[in-house]
Design an enzyme around this catalytic site. Structure first.
Site, mmCIF file in Angstrom:
data_model
loop_
_atom_site.group_PDB
_atom_site.id
_atom_site.type_symbol
_atom_site.label_atom_id
_atom_site.label_comp_id
_atom_site.label_asym_id
_atom_site.label_seq_id
_atom_site.Cartn_x
_atom_site.Cartn_y
_atom_site.Cartn_z
ATOM 1 N N ARG A 1 -28.872 -41.587 -4.468
ATOM 2 C CA ARG A 1 -30.418 -41.844 -3.731
ATOM 3 C C ARG A 1 -30.913 -42.900 -4.515
ATOM 4 O O ARG A 1 -30.676 -43.176 -5.804
ATOM 5 C CB ARG A 1 -31.069 -40.543 -3.725
ATOM 6 C CG ARG A 1 -31.341 -40.039 -5.019
ATOM 7 C CD ARG A 1 -31.895 -38.691 -5.064
ATOM 8 N NE ARG A 1 -32.105 -38.285 -6.456
ATOM 9 C CZ ARG A 1 -33.153 -38.245 -7.224
ATOM 10 N NH1 ARG A 1 -34.204 -38.751 -6.856
ATOM 11 N NH2 ARG A 1 -33.150 -37.745 -8.538
ATOM 12 N N GLU B 1 -36.046 -48.954 -8.692
ATOM 13 C CA GLU B 1 -35.374 -49.158 -7.395
ATOM 14 C C GLU B 1 -34.175 -50.258 -7.774
ATOM 15 O O GLU B 1 -34.201 -50.677 -8.843
ATOM 16 C CB GLU B 1 -36.429 -50.276 -6.523
ATOM 17 C CG GLU B 1 -36.657 -49.332 -5.292
ATOM 18 C CD GLU B 1 -37.715 -50.072 -4.670
ATOM 19 O OE1 GLU B 1 -37.315 -50.623 -3.485
ATOM 20 O OE2 GLU B 1 -38.748 -50.533 -5.034
ATOM 21 N N ASN B 2 -33.115 -50.070 -6.950
ATOM 22 C CA ASN B 2 -32.083 -51.280 -6.928
ATOM 23 C C ASN B 2 -31.279 -51.019 -8.356
ATOM 24 O O ASN B 2 -30.728 -52.045 -8.796
ATOM 25 C CB ASN B 2 -32.439 -52.486 -6.835
ATOM 26 C CG ASN B 2 -33.078 -52.851 -5.504
ATOM 27 O OD1 ASN B 2 -32.765 -52.094 -4.183
ATOM 28 N ND2 ASN B 2 -34.128 -53.680 -5.440
ATOM 29 N N ARG B 3 -31.310 -49.838 -8.744
ATOM 30 C CA ARG B 3 -30.578 -49.579 -10.176
ATOM 31 C C ARG B 3 -31.246 -50.523 -11.329
ATOM 32 O O ARG B 3 -30.414 -50.517 -12.384
ATOM 33 C CB ARG B 3 -29.262 -49.894 -10.088
ATOM 34 C CG ARG B 3 -28.156 -48.592 -9.316
ATOM 35 C CD ARG B 3 -28.989 -47.456 -9.081
ATOM 36 N NE ARG B 3 -28.261 -46.477 -8.388
ATOM 37 C CZ ARG B 3 -28.750 -45.508 -7.567
ATOM 38 N NH1 ARG B 3 -29.916 -45.521 -7.097
ATOM 39 N NH2 ARG B 3 -27.904 -44.474 -7.177
ATOM 40 N N LEU B 4 -32.547 -50.992 -11.222
ATOM 41 C CA LEU B 4 -32.974 -51.922 -12.205
ATOM 42 C C LEU B 4 -33.997 -51.002 -12.841
ATOM 43 O O LEU B 4 -35.221 -50.874 -13.062
ATOM 44 C CB LEU B 4 -33.769 -52.991 -11.569
ATOM 45 C CG LEU B 4 -32.820 -54.022 -10.943
ATOM 46 C CD1 LEU B 4 -33.699 -55.307 -10.497
ATOM 47 C CD2 LEU B 4 -31.571 -54.534 -11.813
#
Ligand SMILES: Cc1cc2nc3c(=O)[nH]c(=O)nc-3n(C[C@H](O)[C@H](O)[C@H](O)COP(=O)(O)O)c2cc1C
Length: 212
Positions: free
Chosen positions: A8, A188-191
């Site tokens: 997720r 978000e976006n694994r950042l």
């Protein structure tokens, strides 16, 4: 079962350097309060990793019962596997997985036994059943059956029928004195945002941002 697509997005507000408290224990307190208010189940449950002389790591859940500028305290059996490992190597790590808030806090440091009066103070606040339970279990030892435990409980109920249940000499707290504390906020976006506090030789804390 294919779980490779099990993921997720972590849509959370970020953590920025200007939001961070100067002392990581204050930051921990803030996040702990937010975890509690968000209804995180057992927000004080933490994974405790230990490794003895053989350097083979082992991990289990324990409950954080106290924390302050001196460190993070949990209670256990001093004859348990974790206690033997701590005797051999006092360096430990703990992890709070507050996933409902897309957060984790990782702490590394040195475990030391708390003073007996501190263990006694906490032990005396426990329900009588838990106090008796502490007497019944040689934690981490192999036992023959559930009945063995039930029989032991009956025996201890008899033994301590009158008055308060005393603190077992083999039971008490450890304080983890931290030298590294990392706050991880999923983004978000694994950042993700990661900030690591490291204890300096003069007792102050440095803060660095880490790559996610
Ligand atoms: C939610 C939860 C909380 C626990 N809290 C404690 C605790 O505070 N102290 C403790 O000794 N064991 C606690 N346990 C049990 C430990 O995970 C573990 O089984 C036990 O301490 C023996 O570990 P060891 O054999 O590695 O020493 C808890 C387990 C769970 C699932």
């Amino acid at each position: 079962m294919d779980i490779s697509d099990y993921r997720r997005e972590y849509m959370s507000q970020g953590l920025s350097r200007k939001d961070l408290k100067a002392d990581p224990v204050d930051q921990f307190e803030l996040w702990f309060r937010q975890a509690d208010e968000a209804g995180i189940v057992d927000a004080n449950a933490m994974s405790l990793a230990t490794a003895g002389r053989d350097a083979s790591p082992s991990i289990r859940t324990v409950l954080l019962k106290l924390f302050d500028y001196r460190g993070f305290v949990f209670f256990t059996n001093y004859g348990s596997r974790k206690a033997h490992q701590i005797d051999e190597n006092a360096r430990v790590a703990i992890l709070f997985p507050w996933l409902g808030l897309n957060r984790q806090v990782k702490i590394e440091g040195v475990a030391e036994r708390v003073a007996t009066h501190e263990s006694l103070r906490y032990f005396s606040t426990r329900p009588r059943g838990s106090q008796l339970g502490a007497w019944c279990s040689n934690q981490s030892e192999v036992i023959s059956s559930r009945q063995f435990l039930e029989a032991k409980l009956m025996e201890m109920k008899q033994k301590f029928m009158e008055g308060e249940v005393p603190l077992p000499s083999f039971w008490g707290g450890y304080r983890i004195v931290p030298d590294l504390i990392e706050f991880w906020q999923g983004r978000e976006n694994r950042l993700h945002d990661r900030f690591q506090y490291r204890k300096q030789s003069d007792g102050s804390w440095s803060v660095e941002r880490l790559a996610p």
